[in-house]
Structures are given as C-alpha cells and as structure tokens.
Write a protein that holds these residues in place. Structure first.
Motif, PDB file in Angstrom:
ATOM      1  N   LYS A 385       0.820  -1.169   0.008  1.00 42.11           N
ATOM      2  CA  LYS A 385      -0.048   0.006  -0.008  1.00 42.11           C
ATOM      3  C   LYS A 385       0.958   1.358  -0.014  1.00 42.11           C
ATOM      4  O   LYS A 385       0.488   2.170  -1.026  1.00 42.11           O
ATOM      5  CB  LYS A 385      -1.013  -0.056   1.300  1.00 42.11           C
ATOM      6  N   GLY A 386       1.920   1.170   0.884  1.00 42.70           N
ATOM      7  CA  GLY A 386       2.770   2.408   0.895  1.00 42.70           C
ATOM      8  C   GLY A 386       3.293   2.498  -0.602  1.00 42.70           C
ATOM      9  O   GLY A 386       3.700   3.874  -0.923  1.00 42.70           O
ATOM     10  N   ALA A 387       4.199   1.491  -1.163  1.00 43.16           N
ATOM     11  CA  ALA A 387       4.699   1.709  -2.456  1.00 43.16           C
ATOM     12  C   ALA A 387       3.742   2.403  -3.521  1.00 43.16           C
ATOM     13  O   ALA A 387       4.162   3.228  -4.129  1.00 43.16           O
ATOM     14  CB  ALA A 387       5.310   0.490  -2.860  1.00 43.16           C
ATOM     15  N   VAL A 388       2.417   1.841  -3.421  1.00 43.12           N
ATOM     16  CA  VAL A 388       1.584   2.534  -4.300  1.00 43.12           C
ATOM     17  C   VAL A 388       1.265   3.917  -4.229  1.00 43.12           C
ATOM     18  O   VAL A 388       1.250   4.667  -5.095  1.00 43.12           O
ATOM     19  CB  VAL A 388       0.179   1.763  -4.401  1.00 43.12           C
ATOM     20  N   ALA A 389       0.867   4.239  -2.786  1.00 41.75           N
ATOM     21  CA  ALA A 389       0.735   5.778  -2.340  1.00 41.75           C
ATOM     22  C   ALA A 389       1.745   6.499  -2.733  1.00 41.75           C
ATOM     23  O   ALA A 389       1.642   7.507  -3.167  1.00 41.75           O
ATOM     24  CB  ALA A 389       0.311   5.459  -1.027  1.00 41.75           C
ATOM     25  N   ASN A 390       3.183   6.206  -2.608  1.00 41.10           N
ATOM     26  CA  ASN A 390       4.274   7.070  -2.709  1.00 41.10           C
ATOM     27  C   ASN A 390       4.210   7.489  -4.293  1.00 41.10           C
ATOM     28  O   ASN A 390       4.708   8.135  -4.767  1.00 41.10           O
ATOM     29  CB  ASN A 390       5.301   6.310  -2.366  1.00 41.10           C
ATOM     30  N   MET A 391       3.909   6.355  -5.187  1.00 44.78           N
ATOM     31  CA  MET A 391       4.027   6.562  -6.643  1.00 44.78           C
ATOM     32  C   MET A 391       2.935   7.714  -7.048  1.00 44.78           C
ATOM     33  O   MET A 391       3.215   8.570  -7.749  1.00 44.78           O
ATOM     34  CB  MET A 391       3.674   5.235  -7.443  1.00 44.78           C
ATOM     35  N   VAL A 392       1.844   7.413  -6.555  1.00 42.04           N
ATOM     36  CA  VAL A 392       0.719   8.344  -6.569  1.00 42.04           C
ATOM     37  C   VAL A 392       1.018   9.857  -6.093  1.00 42.04           C
ATOM     38  O   VAL A 392       0.955  10.844  -6.738  1.00 42.04           O
ATOM     39  CB  VAL A 392      -0.592   7.833  -5.973  1.00 42.04           C
ATOM     40  N   ASN A 396       2.119  15.500  -6.746  1.00 39.69           N
ATOM     41  CA  ASN A 396       1.996  16.542  -5.721  1.00 39.69           C
ATOM     42  C   ASN A 396       0.515  16.722  -5.573  1.00 39.69           C
ATOM     43  O   ASN A 396       0.068  17.721  -5.446  1.00 39.69           O
ATOM     44  CB  ASN A 396       2.888  17.960  -6.373  1.00 39.69           C
ATOM     45  N   LYS A 397      -0.121  15.641  -5.391  1.00 41.38           N
ATOM     46  CA  LYS A 397      -1.675  15.693  -5.247  1.00 41.38           C
ATOM     47  C   LYS A 397      -1.747  14.421  -4.136  1.00 41.38           C
ATOM     48  O   LYS A 397      -1.009  13.607  -4.323  1.00 41.38           O
ATOM     49  CB  LYS A 397      -2.593  15.483  -6.489  1.00 41.38           C
ATOM     50  N   ASN A 398      -2.742  14.831  -3.364  1.00 38.02           N
ATOM     51  CA  ASN A 398      -2.868  13.744  -2.240  1.00 38.02           C
ATOM     52  C   ASN A 398      -4.326  13.531  -1.900  1.00 38.02           C
ATOM     53  O   ASN A 398      -5.058  13.895  -1.262  1.00 38.02           O
ATOM     54  CB  ASN A 398      -2.279  14.148  -0.952  1.00 38.02           C
ATOM     55  N   PRO A 399      -4.736  12.260  -2.687  1.00 35.33           N
ATOM     56  CA  PRO A 399      -6.041  11.642  -2.487  1.00 35.33           C
ATOM     57  C   PRO A 399      -6.096  10.712  -1.518  1.00 35.33           C
ATOM     58  O   PRO A 399      -7.471   9.965  -1.359  1.00 35.33           O
ATOM     59  CB  PRO A 399      -6.399  10.925  -4.020  1.00 35.33           C
ATOM     60  N   PHE A 400      -5.163  10.653  -0.784  1.00 41.70           N
ATOM     61  CA  PHE A 400      -5.355   9.358   0.314  1.00 41.70           C
ATOM     62  C   PHE A 400      -5.482   9.786   1.774  1.00 41.70           C
ATOM     63  O   PHE A 400      -6.093   9.174   2.910  1.00 41.70           O
ATOM     64  CB  PHE A 400      -4.122   8.665   0.323  1.00 41.70           C
ATOM     65  N   TRP A 401      -5.482  11.159   2.112  1.00 44.19           N
ATOM     66  CA  TRP A 401      -5.259  11.872   3.550  1.00 44.19           C
ATOM     67  C   TRP A 401      -6.620  11.309   4.380  1.00 44.19           C
ATOM     68  O   TRP A 401      -6.463  10.661   5.339  1.00 44.19           O
ATOM     69  CB  TRP A 401      -4.960  13.258   3.668  1.00 44.19           C
ATOM     70  N   GLU A 446      -6.285   4.587  -6.943  1.00 43.31           N
ATOM     71  CA  GLU A 446      -5.651   5.955  -7.078  1.00 43.31           C
ATOM     72  C   GLU A 446      -4.543   5.692  -8.159  1.00 43.31           C
ATOM     73  O   GLU A 446      -4.170   6.598  -8.702  1.00 43.31           O
ATOM     74  CB  GLU A 446      -5.381   6.433  -6.058  1.00 43.31           C
ATOM     75  N   LEU A 447      -3.945   4.615  -8.099  1.00 38.88           N
ATOM     76  CA  LEU A 447      -2.756   4.312  -8.768  1.00 38.88           C
ATOM     77  C   LEU A 447      -3.130   4.240 -10.398  1.00 38.88           C
ATOM     78  O   LEU A 447      -2.694   4.934 -11.475  1.00 38.88           O
ATOM     79  CB  LEU A 447      -1.942   3.213  -8.406  1.00 38.88           C
ATOM     80  N   ILE A 448      -4.482   3.606 -10.740  1.00 39.98           N
ATOM     81  CA  ILE A 448      -4.783   3.473 -12.123  1.00 39.98           C
ATOM     82  C   ILE A 448      -5.382   4.735 -12.372  1.00 39.98           C
ATOM     83  O   ILE A 448      -5.053   5.195 -13.672  1.00 39.98           O
ATOM     84  CB  ILE A 448      -5.996   2.425 -11.983  1.00 39.98           C
ATOM     85  N   ARG A 449      -5.903   5.430 -11.842  1.00 41.42           N
ATOM     86  CA  ARG A 449      -6.432   6.950 -11.840  1.00 41.42           C
ATOM     87  C   ARG A 449      -5.241   7.936 -12.330  1.00 41.42           C
ATOM     88  O   ARG A 449      -5.129   8.473 -13.312  1.00 41.42           O
ATOM     89  CB  ARG A 449      -7.159   7.403 -11.188  1.00 41.42           C
TER      90      ARG A 449
END
Length: 455
Positions: A385-392, A396-401, A446-449
C-alpha cells in the motif's frame, strides 16, 4: 576476476546496492544487538524501549507532512520547474531533455523557509512531548527496578527526536536532488555510530540509557553530515547561507503538507500505535514479544522497499519532464522486486526466527509461528500500500489523506477490541480487516487513475 571486479564497481555505483547495505546493516546490527539487549535488559525495560520507539514516532507526526513536501518540491525545482505550485507542478514541454538547469533561486527560498520552520517546530515539540508524556512513562517505569534511569533515557530519546525535527530537513534536501546513494551512505555511518554507542553502553551496564544515547548519536551524526554533503553536491553553500524565510513559499507548501501530515497520522495509528495498545491492555512481557516481532518485520520492510524508494526522487523529475511511460516501466519492475523480496525474507523469519531467539536464552521471545504469520501478512499489505501511495504522491496531489485517517482510527479501535478478545494476534488481525475494507483497494484505484491521467 575481471568480471567480478567490474561487477563490484557497478554495484558500488548503484543506489540499490547502498540501500541494501544500509538496510542490511540495520538488520545485521539488530541481529547483533537483539541478543545483547535481551540478555542485558530485563523484560520490563525491553518492553518500555519498544514503547519509546512507538512514542518517538509521534515526533514524525509533528512534521505535519512537510518532509514529503520538501522532497517533492526540491525534486521539481532540481528538475527545472519554473515555480512551485500548491497542487501539481509546473511542467516543462513534452519530452523535455533530462539535463535541465535547476531553479536555484526558488531552491534558496525553499531552504530558508524550511530551516526556520523546523527550528521552531523542533523546539516546541521537545517542550510539549517531553513534559506531557513523561508522567505516563514515569508511571510505567515503576514496574522496573530503576525508574529514574528509565526516565532519563526517555528524556534523552526525546532530545534526539526533536533534533531530527529541527535539523533533519537537510536529509530531505539531499534526497530531493536525487542523491539517494549518498543519503544511504550517510545512514550507514550514522547506524555505525548508533551501534557503537549502544553496544558500549550496554557492556558498561548503562541499561536502557545506552539505547537512548545510541539513538542520539545516530541523529546528530546523520544530520550534520547531510547538511555538509547537500551543500557540497548541490553547489549551493552560498545560497544556503543567504537563504531567508519566505512566507509565500510556506503558503504554497502548507495545503499539501497538512494532507500528508494527516495521512502520516493515519499510518502511525495503523502501524505504530499498536505497542502502546498492547502495553495498555496486555503485559509488558507480551509488549516486548510483540515489539520484537514488529522490529524484525519493519527491518524486512525497509530492505524490500529499497527497490521502490530509491526511485522516488527520479519520479519527481520525470513528472516535471513528462516522461510518464518511463515512470510506469520503472515502477512496475520495482514494485515486483519489492514484493518478492518481502515474501522471501518474511518466510525465513517466520520459519527460523522463533528458534533463533529461543537459543539466545533471554527473557523476551518471539510470538508463535501463527502470530508471526499474521503479523507478516499485515505488514506486507501495508508495505505494498505504501509503495503504491508513494507513486501517486509524486503528482503533488494527495487523494489518500481522509481515507488513511479514517482507516487508522478504525484500526486503533479494532485493535483495542480484538486484542482484548484474542491477545497479541488481535493487533495485526485488526490491520488486515480494516485495510481490506478501506485503504488497500483505494490505493490501487488511485494508482490506476494516476497512470491514466484521471484527476
């Protein structure tokens, strides 16, 4: 012989090699230190040390997400971005050349701003946390034979964590200009300082105080060297001296930073708050066993994550230069290596770990193979999960918070409930159940998007 020599030369020039060396030294050092710690310290002090480590991560939350923002902003400016933006980035033309000139004027503003910000933040955090949490530490320390030593160790540990905040930004800057290899080399030096001081103190019977002093030595050595080499490798020494605080730069960083800070808080509640829950509901002996398992899986995570982590600064620069296909190619290769490395090392730990720790003969042991397996699965899912999130986040946009925060709160509540019912195994079980419902599928979405350009 010639082939071996060429291989060694290439390996020494590889960021992954030095990252593996750093993580290998961390793991090897832990394997050396763990038996000494378990032999020298009573179980109560071992449990308290793992509580220290968990509480120390609170300092990371006080960063408010600025660390990640600084790395991204530095990468964008080093990649030639004309200016910083609150969201997204100022992109160059399509398929821009990779040897663009860094934007040193904006970099100077960034350095001056974060230097002032972190100095104030580090000072305030030490005053608040060292006083606020010390009463709880003092109460738990009454279960040990030397509560005064435990309190002194806690205050020293707090000082090292506050120093990380106050001057740790030099490491963010060094990584941001894509000198991850040098950063890993400095980390190796700081680890050696940590082990040297800790080992010497343990052999001199300093107890838990030795571990706190080792942590302080590591913080000071790394931060001092990071500043030196950033100025040397960036050729910005004169700029750093003249850099001044810029309110406009802080205003640009803040919106994404607080989102990263909230996301980091969610990660803390998910991954790092569980030893505190364990100590509050179960015994210090069980906390020591669970904390030892977490430490070993965390080391495995750090080794496996090297494959993806070392490329993040490059992703920032490639984003600015619009080389999206190259980002995809590198990321898919690296995340596969990340996964395979984690599974391999975790399997070894689960099969052989309990027996090896039992041979040491200390008071603290690892949990059962079943519990270790559940912990391994939970940590592995979080690693991916962390590896995918760091890629997204390189956009410079954060859809995870918000999802991360809600997930972290849910994990905390579920951990309290399940640990009360099932003991230690309830802690990782809570992470898996909540993650499957909330953050795991969201990160893939979010990675796909991100790769499709859907925002």
């Amino acid at each position: 012989m010639g082939l071996l020599k060429n291989y060694l030369i290439r390996a020494k020039q590889s960021t992954v090699f030095w990252g593996a060396m750093a993580s290998g030294l961390r793991v090897g050092g832990n394997l050396l230190m763990v038996p000494i710690i378990l032999y020298q310290l009573p179980s109560g002090e071992v449990g308290l040390w793992y509580i220290f480590l968990s509480l120390g991560l609170v300092f990371n939350q006080l960063d408010l997400g600025f660390g990640q923002s600084v790395v991204r902003a530095t990468g964008y400016l080093w990649g030639g971005a004309k200016r910083l933006q609150t969201f997204g980035f100022s992109s160059n033309q399509k398929d821009a050349p990779k040897n663009v000139t860094p934007n040193t004027q904006e970099l100077s503003k960034l350095i001056g701003t974060i230097r002032s910000f972190y100095l104030v933040l580090g000072s305030i955090s030490f005053a608040i946390i060292s006083v606020g949490i010390s009463f709880w530490i003092w109460n738990k320390a009454q279960e040990t034979s030397e509560p005064q030593k435990v309190l002194a160790a806690w205050l020293i540990y707090c000082l090292s964590c506050s120093l990380n905040l106050a001057i740790g930004f030099w490491g963010h800057l060094l990584v941001g200009i894509n000198h991850m290899k040098k950063n890993e080399q400095l980390f190796i030096i700081s680890l050696l300082a940590n082990y040297s001081v800790s080992l010497s103190g343990l052999l001199l019977d300093f107890g838990i105080l030795a571990l706190a002093l080792g942590n302080l030595a590591m913080s000071m050595v790394y931060r001092i060297l990071a500043k030196k080499y950033f100025e040397q490798l960036s050729n910005l020494k004169s700029n750093t001296k003249q850099a001044r605080f810029c309110k406009a730069t802080l205003a640009i960083l803040w919106p994404n930073s607080w989102r990263s800070g909230v996301m980091s808080l969610g990660n803390y509640l998910t991954l790092s708050a569980s030893p505190i829950v364990c100590a509050s509901i179960l015994t210090l002996s069980e906390t020591a066993s669970y904390g030892l398992a977490l430490q070993l899986f965390r080391a495995i995570n750090q080794i496996s994550a090297i494959w993806t982590r070392v490329k993040i600064p490059l992703y920032h620069q490639l984003r600015v230069q619009n080389h999206i296909n190259e980002i995809k190619r590198i990321f898919y290769q690296r995340v596969t290596l990340n996964f395979l490395t984690y599974v391999s090392l975790s399997t070894i730990l689960i099969i052989f770990g309990p027996t090896m720790i039992d041979l040491i003969g200390g008071e603290t042991t690892l949990p059962t193979v079943f519990i270790l397996s559940v912990i391994g699965v939970s940590y592995g899912l979080e690693t991916m999960k962390g590896a995918v999130a760091n890629m997204v986040l390189t956009e410079n946009k954060n859809p995870f918070w918000l999802v991360w925060l809600l997930s972290g709160v849910a994990v905390l509540v579920a951990s309290i409930f399940f640990s009360g019912l099932y003991g230690i195994v309830g802690l990782p079980f809570a992470m898996i159940v909540v993650g499957l419902v909330t953050s795991y599928w969201w990160s893939v979405r979010e990675l796909i998007r991100s790769f499709r350009g859907i925002r």
